[in-house]
Design a protein around this motif. Structure first.
Motif, PDB file in Angstrom:
ATOM      1  N   ASP A 130       0.827  -1.203   0.000  1.00 43.73           N
ATOM      2  CA  ASP A 130       0.000   0.000   0.000  1.00 43.73           C
ATOM      3  C   ASP A 130       0.871   1.267   0.000  1.00 43.73           C
ATOM      4  O   ASP A 130       0.697   2.173   0.810  1.00 43.73           O
ATOM      5  CB  ASP A 130      -0.963   0.001   1.188  1.00 43.73           C
ATOM      6  CG  ASP A 130      -2.087   1.017   0.997  1.00 43.73           C
ATOM      7  OD1 ASP A 130      -2.409   1.343  -0.165  1.00 43.73           O
ATOM      8  OD2 ASP A 130      -2.614   1.510   2.016  1.00 43.73           O
ATOM      9  N   VAL A 131       1.846   1.275  -0.916  1.00 45.03           N
ATOM     10  CA  VAL A 131       2.703   2.444  -1.110  1.00 45.03           C
ATOM     11  C   VAL A 131       2.604   2.872  -2.569  1.00 45.03           C
ATOM     12  O   VAL A 131       2.301   2.058  -3.447  1.00 45.03           O
ATOM     13  CB  VAL A 131       4.187   2.141  -0.754  1.00 45.03           C
ATOM     14  CG1 VAL A 131       4.333   1.819   0.715  1.00 45.03           C
ATOM     15  CG2 VAL A 131       4.745   1.026  -1.609  1.00 45.03           C
ATOM     16  N   PRO A 132       2.847   4.137  -2.858  1.00 43.60           N
ATOM     17  CA  PRO A 132       2.749   4.602  -4.243  1.00 43.60           C
ATOM     18  C   PRO A 132       4.009   4.289  -5.054  1.00 43.60           C
ATOM     19  O   PRO A 132       5.069   3.991  -4.507  1.00 43.60           O
ATOM     20  CB  PRO A 132       2.572   6.118  -4.092  1.00 43.60           C
ATOM     21  CG  PRO A 132       3.192   6.439  -2.780  1.00 43.60           C
ATOM     22  CD  PRO A 132       3.042   5.217  -1.908  1.00 43.60           C
ATOM     23  N   PHE A 133       3.862   4.354  -6.346  1.00 46.23           N
ATOM     24  CA  PHE A 133       4.979   4.314  -7.282  1.00 46.23           C
ATOM     25  C   PHE A 133       4.714   5.425  -8.280  1.00 46.23           C
ATOM     26  O   PHE A 133       3.640   6.037  -8.271  1.00 46.23           O
ATOM     27  CB  PHE A 133       5.110   2.940  -7.958  1.00 46.23           C
ATOM     28  CG  PHE A 133       3.925   2.554  -8.807  1.00 46.23           C
ATOM     29  CD1 PHE A 133       3.896   2.851 -10.163  1.00 46.23           C
ATOM     30  CD2 PHE A 133       2.840   1.905  -8.245  1.00 46.23           C
ATOM     31  CE1 PHE A 133       2.805   2.509 -10.927  1.00 46.23           C
ATOM     32  CE2 PHE A 133       1.749   1.552  -9.005  1.00 46.23           C
ATOM     33  CZ  PHE A 133       1.733   1.852 -10.361  1.00 46.23           C
ATOM     34  N   SER A 134       5.676   5.731  -9.134  1.00 47.92           N
ATOM     35  CA  SER A 134       5.455   6.808 -10.095  1.00 47.92           C
ATOM     36  C   SER A 134       6.075   6.462 -11.443  1.00 47.92           C
ATOM     37  O   SER A 134       6.915   5.567 -11.550  1.00 47.92           O
ATOM     38  CB  SER A 134       6.032   8.122  -9.565  1.00 47.92           C
ATOM     39  OG  SER A 134       7.438   8.017  -9.429  1.00 47.92           O
ATOM     40  N   TYR A 135       5.632   7.179 -12.442  1.00 46.23           N
ATOM     41  CA  TYR A 135       6.185   7.072 -13.791  1.00 46.23           C
ATOM     42  C   TYR A 135       6.909   8.370 -14.128  1.00 46.23           C
ATOM     43  O   TYR A 135       6.484   9.447 -13.717  1.00 46.23           O
ATOM     44  CB  TYR A 135       5.082   6.848 -14.822  1.00 46.23           C
ATOM     45  CG  TYR A 135       4.528   5.459 -14.843  1.00 46.23           C
ATOM     46  CD1 TYR A 135       5.130   4.466 -15.605  1.00 46.23           C
ATOM     47  CD2 TYR A 135       3.398   5.136 -14.106  1.00 46.23           C
ATOM     48  CE1 TYR A 135       4.626   3.178 -15.630  1.00 46.23           C
ATOM     49  CE2 TYR A 135       2.875   3.844 -14.125  1.00 46.23           C
ATOM     50  CZ  TYR A 135       3.496   2.879 -14.886  1.00 46.23           C
ATOM     51  OH  TYR A 135       2.986   1.607 -14.910  1.00 46.23           O
ATOM     52  N   THR A 136       7.996   8.260 -14.883  1.00 51.69           N
ATOM     53  CA  THR A 136       8.665   9.454 -15.388  1.00 51.69           C
ATOM     54  C   THR A 136       7.846  10.000 -16.554  1.00 51.69           C
ATOM     55  O   THR A 136       6.978   9.298 -17.085  1.00 51.69           O
ATOM     56  CB  THR A 136      10.087   9.131 -15.897  1.00 51.69           C
ATOM     57  OG1 THR A 136       9.980   8.295 -17.057  1.00 51.69           O
ATOM     58  CG2 THR A 136      10.941   8.474 -14.829  1.00 51.69           C
ATOM     59  N   PRO A 137       8.110  11.213 -16.991  1.00 54.54           N
ATOM     60  CA  PRO A 137       7.407  11.733 -18.163  1.00 54.54           C
ATOM     61  C   PRO A 137       7.613  10.862 -19.413  1.00 54.54           C
ATOM     62  O   PRO A 137       6.804  10.907 -20.328  1.00 54.54           O
ATOM     63  CB  PRO A 137       8.029  13.121 -18.352  1.00 54.54           C
ATOM     64  CG  PRO A 137       8.401  13.532 -16.970  1.00 54.54           C
ATOM     65  CD  PRO A 137       8.891  12.254 -16.322  1.00 54.54           C
ATOM     66  N   GLU A 138       8.666  10.043 -19.420  1.00 50.88           N
ATOM     67  CA  GLU A 138       8.906   9.152 -20.558  1.00 50.88           C
ATOM     68  C   GLU A 138       8.184   7.821 -20.420  1.00 50.88           C
ATOM     69  O   GLU A 138       8.245   6.986 -21.318  1.00 50.88           O
ATOM     70  CB  GLU A 138      10.403   8.885 -20.693  1.00 50.88           C
ATOM     71  CG  GLU A 138      11.188  10.117 -21.025  1.00 50.88           C
ATOM     72  CD  GLU A 138      12.674   9.883 -20.928  1.00 50.88           C
ATOM     73  OE1 GLU A 138      13.122   9.213 -19.966  1.00 50.88           O
ATOM     74  OE2 GLU A 138      13.384  10.361 -21.812  1.00 50.88           O
ATOM     75  N   GLY A 139       7.567   7.567 -19.271  1.00 52.71           N
ATOM     76  CA  GLY A 139       6.816   6.337 -19.077  1.00 52.71           C
ATOM     77  C   GLY A 139       7.562   5.235 -18.354  1.00 52.71           C
ATOM     78  O   GLY A 139       7.100   4.101 -18.309  1.00 52.71           O
ATOM     79  N   TYR A 140       8.714   5.539 -17.751  1.00 50.59           N
ATOM     80  CA  TYR A 140       9.447   4.526 -16.984  1.00 50.59           C
ATOM     81  C   TYR A 140       8.951   4.544 -15.546  1.00 50.59           C
ATOM     82  O   TYR A 140       8.812   5.604 -14.934  1.00 50.59           O
ATOM     83  CB  TYR A 140      10.954   4.810 -16.997  1.00 50.59           C
ATOM     84  CG  TYR A 140      11.575   4.788 -18.368  1.00 50.59           C
ATOM     85  CD1 TYR A 140      11.286   3.787 -19.294  1.00 50.59           C
ATOM     86  CD2 TYR A 140      12.481   5.776 -18.745  1.00 50.59           C
ATOM     87  CE1 TYR A 140      11.877   3.772 -20.545  1.00 50.59           C
ATOM     88  CE2 TYR A 140      13.074   5.760 -19.993  1.00 50.59           C
ATOM     89  CZ  TYR A 140      12.768   4.761 -20.888  1.00 50.59           C
ATOM     90  OH  TYR A 140      13.351   4.746 -22.136  1.00 50.59           O
ATOM     91  N   VAL A 141       8.720   3.361 -14.989  1.00 55.35           N
ATOM     92  CA  VAL A 141       8.204   3.262 -13.625  1.00 55.35           C
ATOM     93  C   VAL A 141       9.360   3.260 -12.627  1.00 55.35           C
ATOM     94  O   VAL A 141      10.473   2.847 -12.958  1.00 55.35           O
ATOM     95  CB  VAL A 141       7.351   1.990 -13.450  1.00 55.35           C
ATOM     96  CG1 VAL A 141       8.212   0.744 -13.444  1.00 55.35           C
ATOM     97  CG2 VAL A 141       6.506   2.062 -12.187  1.00 55.35           C
TER      98      VAL A 141
END
Length: 191
Positions: A130-141
């Motif tokens: 139950d923690v977040p993750f993110s994507y870069t503007p290029e779509g890499y997680v």
């Protein structure tokens, strides 16, 4: 899982590096001068310093310190590339997908991963914990940490993870804005 392409990958000092947000990675600490980066790097391998092209006048002069692993035959890409700004010191540390040290973020290995496997693992981990993750503007997680910017590095036919560990530099609002132009080339690492 992370690849270990070289027989000597576990050589002293190179196997695993710790990451501390806003502090640094392995023996490299954000804010170090060029001389301090070279001194820390030479314990691990050969260090080569060069000027970075100045593409944005808002940034102060910047140097690139390429650290090559001791005992690896030349020509070989640097295992780690550190970027040092005249104004703020060391602000970016890039770990090569093949030759770099292993670095994890809260147990998630980040270096040398197949990008699709990294994405699956990051999503699975985020859901389980139950923690977040993110994507870069290029779509890499990657992890939901502004100090980690995931990049893709071609390794043969595969696209492997090349994380950048960062703090903002002079004149920038985010780590993404602070990314050295040498690390931006059609979405692929050029270091």
């Amino acid at each position: 899982m992370a690849i270990k392409a070289e027989a000597d990958f576990g050589a002293a000092g190179w196997h695993e590096w710790s990451y501390a947000p806003t502090v640094g990675v392995g023996p490299l600490r954000f804010g170090m001068t060029v001389d301090e980066v070279v001194e820390a790097a030479e314990v691990l391998g050969r260090a080569k310093v060069s000027d970075c092209a100045r593409h944005h006048t808002v940034f102060s002069p910047t140097w690139k310190v390429e650290v090559h692993r001791r005992g690896v035959a030349a020509p070989c890409p640097p295992a780690v590339t550190a970027y040092v700004s005249q104004a703020v010191g060391l602000f970016c540390i890039a770990a090569d997908a093949v030759h770099g040290p292993q670095v994890a973020h809260d147990g998630l290995p980040l270096v040398g991963r197949d990008m699709s496997e990294l994405e699956s693992d990051a999503i699975e981990r985020a859901e389980a914990m139950d923690v977040p993750f993110s994507y870069t503007p290029e779509g890499y997680v990657g992890p939901n940490d502004p100090g980690v910017v995931m990049r893709g590095q071609p390794v043969g036919p595969a696209l492997r993870s090349r994380p950048l560990f960062m703090v903002t530099r002079d004149g920038a609002y985010t780590e993404w804005d602070s990314m050295p132009s040498e690390e931006r080339c059609n979405g692929q690492s050029t270091a």
